[in-house]
Design a protein around this motif. Structure first.
Motif, PDB file in Angstrom:
ATOM      1  N   GLU A  84       4.644   0.553   8.837  1.00  0.00           N
ATOM      2  CA  GLU A  84       3.539   0.919   7.954  1.00  0.00           C
ATOM      3  C   GLU A  84       3.927   0.787   6.481  1.00  0.00           C
ATOM      4  O   GLU A  84       3.103   0.431   5.642  1.00  0.00           O
ATOM      5  CB  GLU A  84       3.097   2.358   8.247  1.00  0.00           C
ATOM      6  CG  GLU A  84       2.458   2.538   9.614  1.00  0.00           C
ATOM      7  CD  GLU A  84       1.126   1.812   9.722  1.00  0.00           C
ATOM      8  OE1 GLU A  84       0.515   1.530   8.683  1.00  0.00           O
ATOM      9  OE2 GLU A  84       0.702   1.529  10.858  1.00  0.00           O
ATOM     10  N   LEU A  85       5.191   1.054   6.176  1.00  0.00           N
ATOM     11  CA  LEU A  85       5.642   0.930   4.797  1.00  0.00           C
ATOM     12  C   LEU A  85       5.589  -0.531   4.348  1.00  0.00           C
ATOM     13  O   LEU A  85       5.184  -0.832   3.219  1.00  0.00           O
ATOM     14  CB  LEU A  85       7.066   1.469   4.674  1.00  0.00           C
ATOM     15  CG  LEU A  85       7.672   1.501   3.267  1.00  0.00           C
ATOM     16  CD1 LEU A  85       6.832   2.386   2.365  1.00  0.00           C
ATOM     17  CD2 LEU A  85       9.107   1.993   3.316  1.00  0.00           C
ATOM     18  N   PHE A  86       5.983  -1.424   5.237  1.00  0.00           N
ATOM     19  CA  PHE A  86       5.898  -2.848   4.903  1.00  0.00           C
ATOM     20  C   PHE A  86       4.453  -3.275   4.665  1.00  0.00           C
ATOM     21  O   PHE A  86       4.149  -4.001   3.704  1.00  0.00           O
ATOM     22  CB  PHE A  86       6.521  -3.669   6.036  1.00  0.00           C
ATOM     23  CG  PHE A  86       6.401  -5.158   5.833  1.00  0.00           C
ATOM     24  CD1 PHE A  86       7.304  -5.832   5.033  1.00  0.00           C
ATOM     25  CD2 PHE A  86       5.379  -5.875   6.439  1.00  0.00           C
ATOM     26  CE1 PHE A  86       7.187  -7.198   4.841  1.00  0.00           C
ATOM     27  CE2 PHE A  86       5.258  -7.236   6.248  1.00  0.00           C
ATOM     28  CZ  PHE A  86       6.172  -7.893   5.442  1.00  0.00           C
ATOM     29  N   ILE A  87       3.545  -2.812   5.526  1.00  0.00           N
ATOM     30  CA  ILE A  87       2.126  -3.142   5.359  1.00  0.00           C
ATOM     31  C   ILE A  87       1.617  -2.627   4.009  1.00  0.00           C
ATOM     32  O   ILE A  87       0.933  -3.346   3.259  1.00  0.00           O
ATOM     33  CB  ILE A  87       1.302  -2.538   6.508  1.00  0.00           C
ATOM     34  CG1 ILE A  87       1.708  -3.170   7.856  1.00  0.00           C
ATOM     35  CG2 ILE A  87      -0.184  -2.732   6.260  1.00  0.00           C
ATOM     36  CD1 ILE A  87       1.370  -4.608   8.010  1.00  0.00           C
ATOM     37  N   ALA A  88       1.956  -1.378   3.693  1.00  0.00           N
ATOM     38  CA  ALA A  88       1.466  -0.788   2.440  1.00  0.00           C
ATOM     39  C   ALA A  88       2.019  -1.513   1.223  1.00  0.00           C
ATOM     40  O   ALA A  88       1.295  -1.758   0.247  1.00  0.00           O
ATOM     41  CB  ALA A  88       1.856   0.689   2.388  1.00  0.00           C
ATOM     42  N   GLN A  89       3.290  -1.881   1.267  1.00  0.00           N
ATOM     43  CA  GLN A  89       3.888  -2.585   0.129  1.00  0.00           C
ATOM     44  C   GLN A  89       3.236  -3.942  -0.085  1.00  0.00           C
ATOM     45  O   GLN A  89       2.967  -4.339  -1.226  1.00  0.00           O
ATOM     46  CB  GLN A  89       5.395  -2.743   0.361  1.00  0.00           C
ATOM     47  CG  GLN A  89       6.177  -1.461   0.219  1.00  0.00           C
ATOM     48  CD  GLN A  89       7.646  -1.650   0.547  1.00  0.00           C
ATOM     49  OE1 GLN A  89       8.015  -2.565   1.285  1.00  0.00           O
ATOM     50  NE2 GLN A  89       8.479  -0.771   0.018  1.00  0.00           N
ATOM     51  N   LYS A  90       2.973  -4.653   0.976  1.00  0.00           N
ATOM     52  CA  LYS A  90       2.331  -5.954   0.842  1.00  0.00           C
ATOM     53  C   LYS A  90       0.918  -5.827   0.314  1.00  0.00           C
ATOM     54  O   LYS A  90       0.474  -6.605  -0.539  1.00  0.00           O
ATOM     55  CB  LYS A  90       2.316  -6.677   2.201  1.00  0.00           C
ATOM     56  CG  LYS A  90       3.674  -7.207   2.638  1.00  0.00           C
ATOM     57  CD  LYS A  90       4.167  -8.265   1.670  1.00  0.00           C
ATOM     58  CE  LYS A  90       5.501  -8.839   2.091  1.00  0.00           C
ATOM     59  NZ  LYS A  90       5.975  -9.878   1.143  1.00  0.00           N
ATOM     60  N   LEU A  91       0.193  -4.849   0.820  1.00  0.00           N
ATOM     61  CA  LEU A  91      -1.173  -4.638   0.333  1.00  0.00           C
ATOM     62  C   LEU A  91      -1.179  -4.284  -1.144  1.00  0.00           C
ATOM     63  O   LEU A  91      -1.988  -4.790  -1.924  1.00  0.00           O
ATOM     64  CB  LEU A  91      -1.854  -3.534   1.147  1.00  0.00           C
ATOM     65  CG  LEU A  91      -2.294  -3.894   2.561  1.00  0.00           C
ATOM     66  CD1 LEU A  91      -2.796  -2.661   3.291  1.00  0.00           C
ATOM     67  CD2 LEU A  91      -3.383  -4.960   2.527  1.00  0.00           C
ATOM     68  N   TYR A  92      -0.248  -3.425  -1.519  1.00  0.00           N
ATOM     69  CA  TYR A  92      -0.228  -3.006  -2.923  1.00  0.00           C
ATOM     70  C   TYR A  92       0.195  -4.140  -3.843  1.00  0.00           C
ATOM     71  O   TYR A  92      -0.361  -4.324  -4.933  1.00  0.00           O
ATOM     72  CB  TYR A  92       0.722  -1.828  -3.098  1.00  0.00           C
ATOM     73  CG  TYR A  92       0.862  -1.402  -4.540  1.00  0.00           C
ATOM     74  CD1 TYR A  92      -0.147  -0.686  -5.165  1.00  0.00           C
ATOM     75  CD2 TYR A  92       2.001  -1.743  -5.268  1.00  0.00           C
ATOM     76  CE1 TYR A  92      -0.026  -0.303  -6.486  1.00  0.00           C
ATOM     77  CE2 TYR A  92       2.119  -1.369  -6.588  1.00  0.00           C
ATOM     78  CZ  TYR A  92       1.105  -0.651  -7.195  1.00  0.00           C
ATOM     79  OH  TYR A  92       1.228  -0.286  -8.503  1.00  0.00           O
ATOM     80  N   SER A  93       1.195  -4.936  -3.414  1.00  0.00           N
ATOM     81  CA  SER A  93       1.698  -6.009  -4.270  1.00  0.00           C
ATOM     82  C   SER A  93       0.658  -7.091  -4.505  1.00  0.00           C
ATOM     83  O   SER A  93       0.649  -7.731  -5.547  1.00  0.00           O
ATOM     84  CB  SER A  93       2.952  -6.629  -3.638  1.00  0.00           C
ATOM     85  OG  SER A  93       2.641  -7.232  -2.392  1.00  0.00           O
ATOM     86  N   VAL A  94      -0.233  -7.293  -3.553  1.00  0.00           N
ATOM     87  CA  VAL A  94      -1.220  -8.370  -3.682  1.00  0.00           C
ATOM     88  C   VAL A  94      -2.552  -7.844  -4.185  1.00  0.00           C
ATOM     89  O   VAL A  94      -3.169  -8.420  -5.091  1.00  0.00           O
ATOM     90  CB  VAL A  94      -1.404  -9.095  -2.329  1.00  0.00           C
ATOM     91  CG1 VAL A  94      -2.455 -10.186  -2.451  1.00  0.00           C
ATOM     92  CG2 VAL A  94      -0.079  -9.675  -1.865  1.00  0.00           C
ATOM     93  N   TYR A  95      -3.027  -6.756  -3.607  1.00  0.00           N
ATOM     94  CA  TYR A  95      -4.381  -6.287  -3.907  1.00  0.00           C
ATOM     95  C   TYR A  95      -4.413  -4.962  -4.657  1.00  0.00           C
ATOM     96  O   TYR A  95      -5.452  -4.588  -5.195  1.00  0.00           O
ATOM     97  CB  TYR A  95      -5.195  -6.117  -2.615  1.00  0.00           C
ATOM     98  CG  TYR A  95      -5.316  -7.388  -1.826  1.00  0.00           C
ATOM     99  CD1 TYR A  95      -6.279  -8.344  -2.148  1.00  0.00           C
ATOM    100  CD2 TYR A  95      -4.461  -7.661  -0.759  1.00  0.00           C
ATOM    101  CE1 TYR A  95      -6.389  -9.511  -1.430  1.00  0.00           C
ATOM    102  CE2 TYR A  95      -4.568  -8.831  -0.044  1.00  0.00           C
ATOM    103  CZ  TYR A  95      -5.541  -9.753  -0.373  1.00  0.00           C
ATOM    104  OH  TYR A  95      -5.657 -10.906   0.335  1.00  0.00           O
TER     105      TYR A  95
END
Length: 1109
Positions: free
Chosen positions: A650-661
């Protein structure tokens, strides 16, 4: 190569090999007549046994053995003895076996007391595999569930043309296509025999030539066609002997034409009437050739619905005689001629029927036998592929295509049909070889096809050809063009709907081109009425068809990858002794990484939300499994392991979402909007209300984290710190985005003039209008007042201070948690008699490294603080006091507009700032305001416009004003340090000293410094201006009330008079940029050195560029 083509190649090679074996030793000492044996129905094992034993070959026994062997599976010699075959055909959608297969991996540990719970969790997980996807995606997952190695088996690239009613093989179609090509060359005059020209020129020699000489004459091919024809022959695997035989037989094909038209039956009849038994090298070859010609005629004539019953029966009898190769050879020539004459008469009668579309050169067979003609043309187009390099086009591909176009009148091909067939064979070959260049060529052909539009009857003719397609469990009819585009679209979609299985980083270019092709065909109907609705993550309303397709592909592919991960994690859990949910989290993280690095960069070009949709869908799929697991089990012995893996995923998902969107930040910002009004919390608490709310949330989160009754690990601490850091970074980013550049507040440089008193007070003057910022910038400026900027600075300082407090609090709580864990572990070791592990001591260094995450927040706060400090001074002087200070100081005269008039305004601003700002930042803010005052003072001296002109006597007054301004900021030792004030005012002091110099001295300095002229003459700040550079010296001359300076500027630059302009500020005017107008060519009255003249020419050019910019 697709399954059908590969199967045909295997059958052909098998026939050749069996023919060779049986001819060599299968007759038991006697020659075998293989022309009567169907080698496709001969048992290979039986043939090998006969050859090895030297026994007599029995065709009936070979056929019986062949069909008996087909009833049993192929047996493979397995040294392990564990191979077995299923008698039933399992379906992928069936439930897995209830009992696990025998384990072949490492031996599992002995079952524990709570093994029942582990078994229950595995059973739950397997049930989840069976029921996965309910309520998430489409009803039919067949396309997405196809494994990569099975794609070519299920993706049968067939156009859906009507089936052939005869036993024509793939080789028969290929050889017939070559015969049609040769006939078209003869008809078009591209090929002829040399003896035909001699007949026209020397007819008297005709009787002297023997039959042998005539039959051995070689065909002559036009220049440019000889090489291409030979290449096509090799590509289509036609032997030289058959090529020569066919050419000799077709040399008089022109005689078979009726009304200038030629069709395939007439070509076959010409061949049958011109080729004898002795023309073939072997009897077997003759029999195959004759059967093929008979089957071609039967396919084209007997299947026609236009024939009457009696006519059909007669034709069937005649064709049966032609198929009887033994009787045909021994029959008298008159009998053979009669058979061919009857067939030709029937074909002529069919050709005389009314044309369906009344097109030029249209024949009966264009519309009634298109299924056969199109197969021939498809084989011709396949000759562009190199038979030695699979997947490569020959260099002469374009010439081959032009040659194939000669067959259009015979086969009924149009430009649009040619385009769709060429695109079709290119895509077929790509599907077989995976060569990306073929895919690009196919896409290019389809683009041309979609732009091509026929007119009138040609369009109706092209759309009249019907192909059947399997859709929705039944057949439906489509036009040939639509059928080909549909098949290509479906083939692309099948791979794209499971792109995680079919594509990788190595072939991402193929993925992009396949996606482009699918998007190109996005409007092609895919099984009308069968397109399922997406039950989750529906594409937003108003989106384009391309974005909807990409959305669908993402959802289906992610779901397919998820199902594969479910199966894989279930299988690995028993061998790796881990819970399936732990392995599933790791598997899905790999899927997410691949999605973000390989596919999302391509998909976002067409659908900006692609990565967000994929990541959120993965999050929801895993969350559903985790939720079901927690609901159904009461045993949490694996909870720590599962939660750690889940948190990592979940941390990986959140980091990717935050970095892009910035997805998490967006919701956080929306929550804080009511609090972000930038008013101080109170008279004593001068920070914003919003930051207090932020740290309230942070403190509550920290308390809940350490008060939760869950085992904590350093991974969880890291997640907590990342969450706090991300929230604060979102808050800081919101503050940063509200700022505007200070350069937008600087007034534009007015026109350069020379001092001159007005001779006519009634003369009309040119008005210089100040610029105003754009509406968007002006709107932001309304929220960037000095009080709000002070609150923002206080807020940033509060964040830095409070962050230190939070860090210390978390460290203390973490130390308490570790102390408790160490104590429990120590007692457990003592009770069990085990040695105390050295790992019980925590790594303080690793914990300290985690808190370096806060350094990023501190650095961001410092940077934004510097940005606001730089802006607040510029805002105060160049915007708030623009009219009261910049546009009024020293206007028209120094005595009438002294600094003492404006000191109260500046003093009032300083009092307001000191009341609002915290003590730590007070001196920094006051310093920036003083720096801006110095910039404004220098702007008045150098860029004040035509209304500012100074005498030497005025300089003493301006020195006094500067001293007065410095005393205001020193404030008798209560303000800025004296040395700091003197340092910042040094440049203004030096410019005032320039005004004390004589005009001749300044001119001489300008001559010496002119070669250092800057690139542009726009306004520059005092911090970037040099006192003795050419720009400064030139502006000093422009503002001196001196006749020598005015004369110099008039002669050298022809600067306009200051009395011709009026720079009275006008409010609420539209934005205009003043230009240096009325510039003329300079004179040469003054004596300059060569270097000086060259430098001033450069200066003059820059002035002119600035004037007309």
């Amino acid at each position: 190569m697709d399954t059908a083509s590969m199967l045909e190649v295997y059958r052909r090679d098998r026939r050749r090999l069996l023919g060779f074996l049986l001819s060599a030793g299968g007759g038991g000492g006697r020659a075998l007549d293989l022309s009567r044996i169907d080698l496709d129905a001969v048992s290979a094992d039986y043939a090998l046994e006969c050859v090895a034993a030297g026994a007599q070959f029995d065709a009936s026994e070979a056929t019986r053995r062949y069909f008996d062997e087909r009833r049993y599976p192929i047996m493979i010699g397995s040294p392990s003895g564990n191979s077995y075959f299923l008698l039933s055909r399992p379906q992928p959608s069936d439930s897995p076996p209830k009992e696990a297969a025998p384990s072949i991996g490492p031996h599992a540990p002995p079952p524990l007391a709570n093994s029942t719970s582990a078994a229950e969790s595995r059973d739950f997980f397997r049930d989840a595999i069976n029921t996965s996807g309910i309520g998430y995606v489409t009803k039919d997952d067949n396309l997405a569930d196809i494994p990569p190695q099975q794609v070519k088996k299920v993706d049968i690239l067939s156009l859906g043309l009507p089936r052939l009613s005869t036993e024509l093989s793939d080789d028969d179609i290929r050889e017939t296509a070559y015969e049609v090509l040769l006939a078209s060359l003869f008809v078009s005059g591209k090929m002829h025999f040399s003896e035909e020209k001699r007949e026209k020129k020397r007819k008297f020699l005709k009787g002297l030539r023997t039959k042998t000489e005539g039959s051995n004459s070689s065909p002559q091919v036009e220049d440019g066609y000889a090489h291409i024809l030979d290449l096509i022959r090799v590509q289509m695997e036609i032997s030289e002997s058959m090529d020569a035989l066919t050419k000799r037989a077709l040399r008089c094909i022109n005689l078979k034409m009726v009304n200038g038209q030629l069709d395939v039956p007439r070509i076959s009849l010409q061949l049958l009437s011109s080729v004898g038994k002795l023309d073939f090298p072997t009897e077997r070859l003759r029999v195959q050739w004759q059967k093929r010609q008979a089957n071609v005629l039967e396919e084209l004539l007997l299947s026609s619905t236009s024939l009457e019953y009696d006519m059909s029966e007669t034709l069937r009898i005649v064709l049966s005689k032609l198929k009887d190769t033994e009787d045909w050879v021994v029959s008298v020539p008159e009998g053979r001629v009669e058979v061919l004459t009857i067939i030709e008469r029937y074909n002529t009668k069919l050709s005389a029927l009314t044309k369906k579309f009344d097109l030029e050169d249209e024949t009966y067979h264009w519309t009634h036998n298109y299924h056969f003609n199109f197969r021939l043309y498809e084989k011709l187009l396949c000759s562009v592929f190199d038979i030695l390099e699979d997947g490569e086009l020959v260099e002469e591909a374009d010439e081959i295509l032009e040659t194939a176009k000669l067959t259009w009148p015979i086969l009924g091909i149009t430009e649009k049909l040619h385009g769709i067939f060429y695109a079709w064979v290119l895509f077929q070959k790509f599907a077989q070889t995976g060569e990306i260049l073929l895919l690009k060529h196919a896409s290019l052909q389809i683009k041309k096809l979609l732009l091509h539009h026929d007119i009138g009857e040609i369009e109706l003719y092209t759309n009249s050809f019907v192909c059947s397609e399997d859709a929705c469990g039944g057949d439906r009819a489509l036009s040939l063009v639509d059928s080909a585009l549909l098949k290509i679209n479906v083939s692309c979609r099948r791979q794209l709907e499971n792109y995680h299985a079919h594509f990788s980083k190595k072939n991402y270019l193929i993925f992009e081109d396949t996606l482009n092709l699918a998007l190109l065909l996005v409007k092609t109907p895919i099984e009308d009425g069968c397109e399922e609705d997406i039950m989750l993550n529906e594409s937003p309303e108003g989106s384009t068809s391309e974005s909807k397709l990409v959305h669908l592909l993402i959802v289906r592919s992610i779901h397919a990858a998820y199902k594969q991960a479910l199966i894989s994690s279930d299988g690995r859990s028993e061998t790796e002794f881990k819970h399936p949910l732990t392995i599933l989290a790791n598997e899905l993280k790999l899927v997410a990484e691949k999605e973000c690095t390989v596919f999302s960069p391509i998909l976002t070009k067409y659908y900006p939300e692609a990565q967000r949709v994929a990541l959120i869908f993965l999050h929801m799929l895993y969350g559903k499994q985790l939720e079901l697991f927690l609901e159904r089990t009461d045993h949490l012995e694996n909870s720590k392991e599962i939660l750690a893996a889940s948190n990592n995923f979940e941390l990986f998902i959140a980091q990717k979402l935050y970095s892009v969107y910035g997805a998490a930040g967006s919701s956080f910002s929306n929550y804080l909007k009511p609090y972000m009004d930038w008013t101080p919390l109170s008279a004593h608490e001068k920070q914003a209300t919003s930051v207090v709310e932020v740290f309230r949330i942070v403190e509550e989160t920290v308390d809940q984290f350490f008060n939760a009754s869950l085992p904590l690990d350093i991974v969880h601490l890291r997640s907590l710190l990342i969450g706090i850091t991300s929230s604060l970074q979102v808050y800081l980013l919101h503050m940063e985005n509200q700022q505007v550049s200070g350069s937008t507040l600087l007034p534009s440089a007015p026109v350069l003039t020379r001092y001159s008193e007005s001779m006519n007070p009634f003369a009309k003057r040119k008005l210089i209008e100040p610029t105003v910022p754009e509406e968007k910038v002006a709107t932001k400026l309304n929220n960037l007042t000095v009080p709000k900027l002070c609150v923002k600075l206080n807020t940033l300082q509060f964040i830095r201070d409070q962050l230190d407090v939070i860090e210390e609090s978390i460290k203390q709580s973490w130390t308490s948690v570790l102390s408790a864990v160490r104590l429990l572990d120590y007692l457990a070791c003592i009770a069990s008699g085990k040695a105390i592990s050295e790992n019980l001591s925590s790594s303080d260094e690793s914990v300290d490294e985690l808190f370096t995450l806060f350094d990023d927040v501190r650095m961001a706060a410092v940077n934004i603080t510097d940005t606001i400090l730089n802006f607040i001074g510029t805002r105060t002087v160049f915007w708030d006091m623009r009219d009261s200070l910049l546009f009024s100081l020293y206007r028209d005269s120094v005595e009438g507009a002294r600094m003492q008039i404006f000191i109260p305004t500046i003093d009032q601003v300083l009092d307001q700032v000191c009341d609002l700002i915290v003590d730590v930042l007070r001196d920094q803010v006051v310093l920036r305001i003083f720096q801006a005052c110095m910039e404004g003072f220098i702007w008045v001296l150098l860029d004040g416009g035509p209304s500012r002109a100074f005498l030497e006597a005025d300089v003493d007054l301006m020195h006094q004003d500067l001293a007065m301004l410095k005393d205001l900021f020193v404030a008798e030792g209560q303000g800025l340090a004296l040395d700091v004030v003197e340092r910042e005012a040094k440049q203004a002091q030096q410019i005032l000293d320039l005004y004390m110099l004589k005009a001749d001295t300044v001119i001489e300095m300008l001559i010496n410094e002119s070669d250092q002229m800057s690139q542009h003459l726009e306004v520059t700040s005092a911090r970037r201006r040099h006192v003795h550079d050419a720009q400064t010296l030139l502006r000093v001359l422009c503002h001196k009330k001196d006749k020598i300076a005015s004369t110099f500027l008039r002669i050298q630059y022809h600067l306009p008079r200051s009395s011709d302009y009026d720079d009275i500020p006008v409010k609420d005017v539209s934005s205009k940029i003043p230009i240096f107008s009325d510039m003329l060519k300079r004179g040469t009255s003054f004596n300059w050195s060569e270097t000086g003249q060259q430098s001033f020419r450069v200066m003059k050019k820059k002035l002119q560029e600035a004037t007309w910019q």
